[in-house]
Design a protein around this motif. Structure first.
Motif, short mmCIF file in Angstrom:
data_model
loop_
_atom_site.label_atom_id
_atom_site.label_comp_id
_atom_site.label_asym_id
_atom_site.label_seq_id
_atom_site.Cartn_x
_atom_site.Cartn_y
_atom_site.Cartn_z
N VAL B 363 1.18 -1.16 -0.10
CA VAL B 363 0.19 -0.35 -0.15
C VAL B 363 0.60 1.26 -0.16
O VAL B 363 1.97 1.08 0.64
CB VAL B 363 -0.66 0.43 1.52
CG1 VAL B 363 -1.88 1.14 0.99
CG2 VAL B 363 -1.72 -1.36 1.66
N SER B 364 0.45 2.17 -0.38
CA SER B 364 1.22 3.52 -0.44
C SER B 364 0.60 4.17 0.77
O SER B 364 -0.31 3.72 0.93
CB SER B 364 1.43 4.76 -2.12
OG SER B 364 -0.11 4.79 -2.14
N MET B 365 1.61 5.51 0.58
CA MET B 365 1.01 6.10 2.39
C MET B 365 -0.71 6.65 1.59
O MET B 365 -1.06 7.14 2.62
CB MET B 365 2.32 6.80 2.70
CG MET B 365 1.30 7.70 3.95
SD MET B 365 3.24 8.48 4.71
CE MET B 365 3.99 9.57 3.42
N ARG B 366 -0.68 7.02 0.48
CA ARG B 366 -2.05 7.81 0.49
C ARG B 366 -3.02 7.33 0.14
O ARG B 366 -4.24 7.38 0.07
CB ARG B 366 -1.46 8.57 -1.34
CG ARG B 366 -1.02 9.90 -1.43
CD ARG B 366 -0.68 10.65 -0.67
NE ARG B 366 -1.42 12.08 -1.92
CZ ARG B 366 -2.47 12.76 -1.66
NH1 ARG B 366 -3.14 13.40 -0.41
NH2 ARG B 366 -3.23 13.42 -2.27
N GLU B 367 -2.54 6.10 -0.24
CA GLU B 367 -3.98 4.55 -0.79
C GLU B 367 -3.99 4.87 0.71
O GLU B 367 -5.48 4.01 0.79
CB GLU B 367 -3.17 3.53 -1.17
CG GLU B 367 -3.16 3.59 -2.91
CD GLU B 367 -2.28 2.50 -3.21
OE1 GLU B 367 -2.23 1.99 -5.15
OE2 GLU B 367 -1.79 1.56 -2.18
N LEU B 368 -2.93 4.46 1.76
CA LEU B 368 -3.60 4.36 3.66
C LEU B 368 -4.53 5.54 4.30
O LEU B 368 -5.67 5.37 4.88
CB LEU B 368 -2.00 4.44 3.75
CG LEU B 368 -1.98 4.24 5.48
CD1 LEU B 368 -2.41 2.93 5.46
CD2 LEU B 368 -1.13 4.89 5.88
N GLU B 369 -4.52 6.54 3.47
CA GLU B 369 -5.52 7.49 3.65
C GLU B 369 -6.84 6.85 3.50
O GLU B 369 -7.93 7.59 3.87
CB GLU B 369 -5.36 8.59 3.38
CG GLU B 369 -3.87 9.44 3.62
CD GLU B 369 -3.43 10.65 3.08
OE1 GLU B 369 -4.73 11.02 1.68
OE2 GLU B 369 -2.44 11.33 3.06
N SER B 370 -7.51 6.27 2.48
CA SER B 370 -8.81 6.02 1.90
C SER B 370 -8.74 4.67 3.16
O SER B 370 -9.98 3.57 2.60
CB SER B 370 -9.05 5.12 0.81
OG SER B 370 -7.89 4.49 -0.42
N ALA B 371 -8.44 3.74 3.92
CA ALA B 371 -8.85 2.68 4.45
C ALA B 371 -9.53 3.09 5.25
O ALA B 371 -9.97 4.20 5.41
CB ALA B 371 -7.12 2.12 5.02
N ASP B 372 -10.24 1.88 6.07
CA ASP B 372 -11.50 2.09 6.70
C ASP B 372 -10.93 1.32 8.42
O ASP B 372 -11.47 1.65 8.86
CB ASP B 372 -13.00 1.63 5.91
CG ASP B 372 -12.68 0.11 6.36
OD1 ASP B 372 -11.48 -0.06 5.90
OD2 ASP B 372 -13.73 -0.30 5.65
N PHE B 373 -10.43 0.50 8.04
CA PHE B 373 -9.67 0.11 9.52
C PHE B 373 -7.94 -0.10 9.18
O PHE B 373 -7.66 -1.17 8.48
CB PHE B 373 -10.64 -0.66 9.84
CG PHE B 373 -9.94 -1.64 11.20
CD1 PHE B 373 -10.18 -0.74 12.15
CD2 PHE B 373 -9.16 -2.73 11.27
CE1 PHE B 373 -9.80 -1.96 13.14
CE2 PHE B 373 -8.76 -3.30 12.46
CZ PHE B 373 -9.61 -2.55 13.65
N ILE B 374 -7.14 0.17 10.69
CA ILE B 374 -5.79 0.10 9.83
C ILE B 374 -5.35 -0.38 11.83
O ILE B 374 -5.69 0.22 12.94
CB ILE B 374 -5.09 1.84 10.12
CG1 ILE B 374 -5.57 1.90 8.44
CG2 ILE B 374 -3.84 1.09 10.20
CD1 ILE B 374 -5.66 3.70 8.97
N LEU B 375 -4.59 -1.62 11.80
CA LEU B 375 -3.80 -2.05 12.97
C LEU B 375 -2.71 -1.93 12.37
O LEU B 375 -2.41 -2.37 11.61
CB LEU B 375 -4.30 -3.56 12.81
CG LEU B 375 -3.81 -4.02 13.78
CD1 LEU B 375 -4.06 -3.98 15.22
CD2 LEU B 375 -4.11 -5.68 13.66
N ALA B 376 -1.71 -1.36 13.36
CA ALA B 376 -0.87 -0.34 13.71
C ALA B 376 0.43 -1.37 14.67
O ALA B 376 -0.37 -1.41 15.58
CB ALA B 376 0.02 0.85 13.34
#
Lengths: 150, 827
Positions: B363-376
């Motif tokens: 995933v690129s960082m810009r694509e990450l912005e459209s995620a709806d759930f993020i597990l870091a």
């Protein structure tokens, strides 16, 4: 100051929407909003201090420096303007030696202008504390101030 | 898709596009102040008025407030619109101080441009101007409120976009003021962007104040190398000195903005004590002499003790060119392959992460912005990869759920669920999530089986179960989940486990979902070029101690910064017959090397770097190198000493000097380096065909090949109850090597804190910001403690801070007994 503030805060919920009532109570207590009290209000309502200052400077009702014991408001509305309200203001300014928004050095008077007090029939009008004076003549001003002011 | 006509030109734009944006696509720049692509519309400045002739709106309207609709006919040049805009700019300029000659924004000022384009030339208002008091906003940004035109861009960026609250709008009407409640440094690590987005000179870059006008600068599209994200910047230089870094729009990496570390780290390239002259045994020498000496002595040692006695050390701040050349010469000379990583676990984790990433997963960082759930997992975004925090914030603003699984007291400009667990538990949690998720998806279990491997899920605390179940549910329910995984503090197998989970999610959601954060700007490139299994610097130290390595060539690397045991390192380096250092920083290794070969910074020679998602980005030099003019002239201008050569201009890129040291005298041009890179890794062959302005990803397509997993024995969690596990971490400022040399960042940096959980601190009688001392065999350490309830119990979080001699801890133990930590008397 902490005790007084705690007492004020105890009357409110510590949320964002309580901010204006909290600030009004602080002003009722001190006559103005001391910076430390604004910071305490920010912590209490869980908003940033800059937001408290932003909200309080948005409304004309909040003061940021101590006010004098007596509040003098000179009407500059349309009717008073026509009837010489500007001359009344000039006279008050020169007698008290302050400009609108300022307080005399002895802390006795704070001078402000208002756009209309609804006493257009009595123009030019002036309010000292709770007393309203109509058809004000510049030469009578000192009398009015001394009569009403403590 | 609505189709409309603007100034007699037809255009079709996607639903929801503003008219101002549609016009921009036609090449018509409608004047604007408050409108900004990243911040959206505000309708505050009234500058973008245009005339709507046909369609649902009629007459003068703000083009930033109206969505493009079918059948609209818009004129930007209508007389009424032009007259309106002329009036707007006149009243916006009414209180402006006209101090352009002393304003740093002059020459790159939107207000200047729009004043001219708006047709306002003569001032008619003779009254007094409104004035403000300015505030002290920290070491980075100067504040000049009188220049403000109240477009609200700063507060919209600072509060809405970036999520910090200490700067905002105050007052009302024409007294509106943007600032802080009291003077003081801005809290946001993204505050530098105010300089870029302010349309006039309210916020200017203090570090480059009064140094140059934009048209005097050598400006080059550039790349940030202060973490693994590889954000795009514009670097500016004048008089052989880098003077300013600005953000550059990059659609797939950083968007419009950069962080303050990336913006203010550049002074490392201008240091007066930078190595500028070659040295041989303490005597100044010309570069050619030093190269000859190094070459001769290395050959001598190769001949006497075997080529294996020569070891190379590099780092992840080396460009791809340098790493490729080092690989080439080490192979051809029989020298040891360059050791890039300071520790074996870091090398291992980076290699695992890189080998698991492919085109379908990344995933690129810009694509990450459209995620709806993020597990870091295992990441503190603001400190390890600052712009990632801003990307997560954008996902959060679109209602994405975010869970951070990390032992540190993570704070970030967005709301998240913090699962504060020790590093050893993270991998187990990931495996459990993967298992639970694939068990739940009974239908896809058949395909899921092949990628799953038997997991030894360790014993976990009972209270974690419900949180894990919650995460599984949210992963199931989300449309576009992303796994973000750090590589610094986690255990060796965690990147693999994160990748396993991501592969399962890819099967379920058919969307790319894996985002790794790597240790450094070129870690990705380093493992692509590394032999497998790679060596780390600690292996080299061991070999020096055993007498196997007699000569060390250290290239753009400072082992003193990262090696955990300083005394042992000093002893080892003293044993060497030859210590040769190539660097552009005045490091400790440069100070003790027998032969010093200065090199160019990336500003002077350009270079290629691969960011954490496998994106190869190449930049050209900003200036030609040499000692800054004001250093040569002693601060005076113009310089009074003249010569045919540029002072300090003989220094070359590290890869060129390295080639020469190895005896290649005629393969040093740009074409040959591209050839060497392509030969060392086939993925780099595209560098030859692609212009520097474009980037490309070196990722394998092969999504279906089963991943090759290496079983590694993870370090176990501390078992004794009376110990704390040591977690060495990075911080926003103070731990990254290059920015640590920047005086402006040194001034802005705060005191490092060592964090421990409140329940661990209480029995020791330690309160927040107390001084504590940590006593170990290798020495003691006195430091201020941070006590937090928002972190894992049983860990001691120590930043690898420049001001904190954590290397004094000696060989860093996995755990420290409580008995060794005590309150110090120091106040």
């Amino acid at each position: 100051m902490k005790e007084q503030l705690d007492q004020i805060f105890s009357r409110h919920h510590g949320t964002r929407d309580a901010l204006i009532p909290v600030l009004q109570d602080i002003q009722a207590e001190y006559g103005y909003l001391p910076p430390e009290a604004m910071e305490a209000a920010a912590r209490f309502c869980r908003v940033a201090p800059v937001e408290v200052y932003g909200v309080s400077t948005f409304y004309a009702q909040f003061k940021f420096s101590p006010v004098g014991r007596n509040l003098v408001m000179v009407c500059q509305g349309t009717a008073c303007h026509v009837m010489g309200g500007a001359r009344v203001l000039e006279e008050v300014q020169s007698r008290l030696g302050i400009r609108p928004g300022q307080t005399t050095a002895d802390g006795r008077f704070t001078l402000e202008t208002v756009a209309c007090i609804g006493a257009c029939a009595l123009a030019p009008a002036m309010v000292v504390n709770k007393d309203t004076f109509g058809r004000v003549k510049p030469e009578k001003i000192m009398e009015m101030l001394n009569g009403s002011g403590s | 898709m609505p189709r409309l006509v603007i100034d007699d030109l037809q255009i079709e734009v996607p639903e929801g596009t503003k008219v101002i944006e549609a016009a921009e696509r036609l090449g018509i720049m409608i004047p604007r102040f408050c409108y900004h692509k990243a911040l959206g519309s505000a309708g505050a400045c009234r500058m973008c008025a245009v005339k709507f002739i046909h369609g649902p709106f009629k007459g003068l309207q703000m083009s930033c407030m109206i969505d493009a609709q079918d059948g609209m006919v818009v004129s930007t040049t209508d007389e009424e619109a032009v007259a309106f805009r002329r009036q707007v700019i006149e009243w916006l300029m009414m209180n402006h101080p006209h101090d352009c000659p002393v304003c740093d924004e002059g020459g790159q000022c939107l207000l200047q441009d729009e004043t001219v384009s708006g047709g306002h030339g003569l001032r008619r208002y003779p009254g007094r101007k409104r004035t403000y008091h300015d505030q002290y906003l920290g070491e980075f940004i100067a504040h000049e409120m009188n220049r403000c035109i109240h477009c609200y861009r700063c507060s919209r960026f600072y509060q809405d976009f970036a999520g910090y609250r200490d700067l905002g709008p105050m007052q009302i009407a024409n007294r509106v003021y943007f600032g802080r409640f009291r003077d003081g440094p801005l809290e946001s690590p993204f505050a530098g962007n105010l300089v870029d987005i302010c349309p006039t000179g309210v916020y200017t870059d203090r570090s480059s104040r009064y140094k140059a006008r934009r048209w005097d600068l050598q400006r080059v599209p550039f790349l940030c190398i202060h973490c693994s994200l590889g954000c795009s910047t514009v670097a500016s230089a004048r008089y052989r000195e880098v003077v300013r870094i600005e953000a550059r729009f990059n659609e797939s990496v950083n968007g419009h903005f950069i962080c303050d570390r990336g913006r203010f780290a550049y002074p490392y390239a201008n240091l007066a004590d930078r190595p500028r002259r070659a040295r041989v045994d303490g005597e100044d020498a010309s570069l050619a002499e030093a190269v000859r000496a190094a070459s001769g002595r290395l050959d001598q040692i190769s001949m006497n003790a075997g080529p294996d006695a020569v070891a190379l050390v590099a780092s992840d701040r080396c460009s791809l060119e340098t790493l490729a050349v080092l690989k080439r010469i080490s192979r051809e000379k029989g020298w040891r392959h360059p050791a890039v990583f300071p520790r074996p676990d870091l090398e291992h984790k980076t290699r695992r992460a890189v080998s698991r990433l492919d085109r379908r997963l990344a995933v690129s960082m810009r694509e990450l912005e459209s995620a709806d759930f993020i597990l870091a997992v295992g990441i503190d975004p603001v400190h390890e990869a600052p712009m990632l925090a801003l990307a997560l914030r954008q996902a959060f603003r679109e209602d994405a759920g975010i869970v951070v699984m990390d032992p540190r007291p993570v704070s970030a400009p967005f709301d998240f669920d913090h699962v504060a667990i020790a590093p050893a538990e993270i991998g187990g949690c990931l495996s459990r999530i993967t298992e639970a998720l694939s068990a739940l998806q009974a239908d896809s279990a058949a395909q899921g089986k092949e990628t799953r491997r038997p997991e030894a899920a360790g014993p976990l605390r009972a209270d974690l179960d419900s949180r894990i179940a919650g995460i599984v549910e949210r992963l199931r329910g989300s449309r576009n989940p992303v796994i973000v995984c750090g590589t610094d503090i986690v255990r060796d197998s965690t990147p693999d486990r994160a990748a396993d989970l991501a592969r399962l999610l890819l099967q379920l959601k058919a969307r790319p979902c894996l985002f790794f954060v790597l240790p450094g700007p070129n870690s990705f490139g380093a493992v692509l070029l590394a032999e497998s299994p790679g060596r780390s610097f600690s292996d080299v130290v061991q070999d020096i101690e055993q007498g196997k390595v007699k000569a060390l060539l250290v290239v753009e690397s400072d082992p003193f910064k990262n090696f955990p045991d300083r005394e042992r390192l000093e002893r080892a380096l003293d044993r060497l017959d030859l210590l040769a250092a190539m660097d552009y920083l005045p490091t400790s290794v440069v100070g003790r090397a027998h032969i010093v070969l200065p090199t160019c910074t990336v500003f002077e020679c350009g270079g290629s770097f691969i960011n954490q998602e496998g994106r190869v980005q190449r930049v050209e030099p900003v200036h030609e190198g040499g000692i800054p003019v004001h250093q040569v002239s002693g601060g005076g201008h113009p310089p009074r000493v003249f010569s045919h050569e540029v002072p300090g201009g003989e220094i070359e890129a590290a890869w060129r000097t390295a080639l020469e040291v190895a005896g290649y005298t005629n393969a040093r041009d740009n074409l040959s380096i591209l050839k060497i890179m392509a030969e060392e890794h086939p993925g780099f062959a595209r560098c030859r065909d692609i212009p520097t302005s474009r980037s490309f990803r070196v990722l394998p397509d092969a999504g279906d090949r089963p991943p090759v997993c290496e079983e590694t024995g993870d370090r176990a969690a501390p078992e004794a109850a009376d110990t704390l596990e040591v977690v060495l971490v990075d911080r926003f400022f103070g731990t990254e090597e290059l920015s640590g040399y920047s005086p402006v960042i040194q001034n802005a940096d705060s005191e490092p804190l060592v964090f421990l959980h409140v329940r661990d601190a209480e029995p020791l009688g330690i309160a927040h910001s107390d001084w504590i001392s940590i006593a170990l065999e290798g020495g003691g350490l006195e430091v201020r403690a941070g006590v937090s309830a928002q972190m894992a119990e049983g860990v001691l979080v120590i930043p690898r801070h420049r001001l904190l001699e954590w290397q004094k801890l000696g060989p860093v133990p996995a755990q420290i007994p409580f008995g060794r930590i005590s309150r110090a008397g120091k106040e």
